[in-house]
Design a protein around this motif. Structure first.
Motif, PDB file in Angstrom:
ATOM      1  N   CYS A   1      -1.932  -0.330  -2.554  1.00  0.00           N
ATOM      2  CA  CYS A   1      -0.474  -0.366  -2.705  1.00  0.00           C
ATOM      3  C   CYS A   1       0.106  -1.650  -2.129  1.00  0.00           C
ATOM      4  CB  CYS A   1       0.154   0.858  -2.041  1.00  0.00           C
ATOM      5  SG  CYS A   1      -0.211   2.395  -2.906  1.00  0.00           S
ATOM      6  N   CYS A  52       1.110   7.881   1.983  1.00  0.00           N
ATOM      7  CA  CYS A  52       1.345   6.457   1.757  1.00  0.00           C
ATOM      8  C   CYS A  52       2.803   6.251   1.374  1.00  0.00           C
ATOM      9  CB  CYS A  52       0.420   5.962   0.651  1.00  0.00           C
ATOM     10  SG  CYS A  52       0.753   4.261   0.124  1.00  0.00           S
ATOM     11  N   LEU A 111       0.613  -3.995  -6.004  1.00  0.00           N
ATOM     12  CA  LEU A 111       1.952  -3.746  -6.515  1.00  0.00           C
ATOM     13  C   LEU A 111       2.703  -5.063  -6.624  1.00  0.00           C
ATOM     14  CD1 LEU A 111       3.799  -1.418  -7.356  1.00  0.00           C
ATOM     15  CD2 LEU A 111       4.629  -1.349  -5.023  1.00  0.00           C
ATOM     16  N   GLY A 150       4.002   3.771  -0.116  1.00  0.00           N
ATOM     17  CA  GLY A 150       4.093   3.110  -1.424  1.00  0.00           C
ATOM     18  C   GLY A 150       3.996   4.059  -2.598  1.00  0.00           C
ATOM     19  N   CYS A 151       2.957   4.905  -2.614  1.00  0.00           N
ATOM     20  CA  CYS A 151       2.711   5.756  -3.777  1.00  0.00           C
ATOM     21  C   CYS A 151       2.977   7.235  -3.528  1.00  0.00           C
ATOM     22  CB  CYS A 151       1.277   5.568  -4.264  1.00  0.00           C
ATOM     23  SG  CYS A 151       0.021   6.150  -3.090  1.00  0.00           S
TER      24      CYS A 151
END
Length: 89
Positions: A52, A27, A56, A29-30
């Protein structure tokens, strides 16, 4: 299938509700392995967990380690290719 546009990516992202773990897929995002609900770009395999994308916040009004002003999430570095080094790292 649900399709979204996300500020962190130029192509549309398609939601897959039962995305299996894809070998090597991370991912954006994370930085964790892609599992469960996730958005994926069918053109380049860019992935984001659904959480995410949806959980977020774009702005953190007050962070305990940085209380002087809000922190804004940038999906691309405003510092250009040179990047930014955190002063705490």
């Amino acid at each position: 299938m649900a399709t979204i546009r996300h500020a962190s990516h130029d192509h549309p992202l398609v939601l897959y509700s039962n995305k299996r773990k894809i070998h090597g897929a991370v991912c954006y995002g994370c930085k964790l392995c892609v599992r469960g609900e996730a958005y994926e770009c069918v053109s380049c395999k860019f992935c984001l967990h659904k959480a995410c994308v949806e959980e977020l916040p774009p702005v953190i009004q007050q962070h305990p380690l940085h209380p002087s002003h809000p922190l804004t999430l940038f999906h691309h570095s405003p510092y250009g290719p040179a990047g930014f080094k955190c002063h705490n790292c």
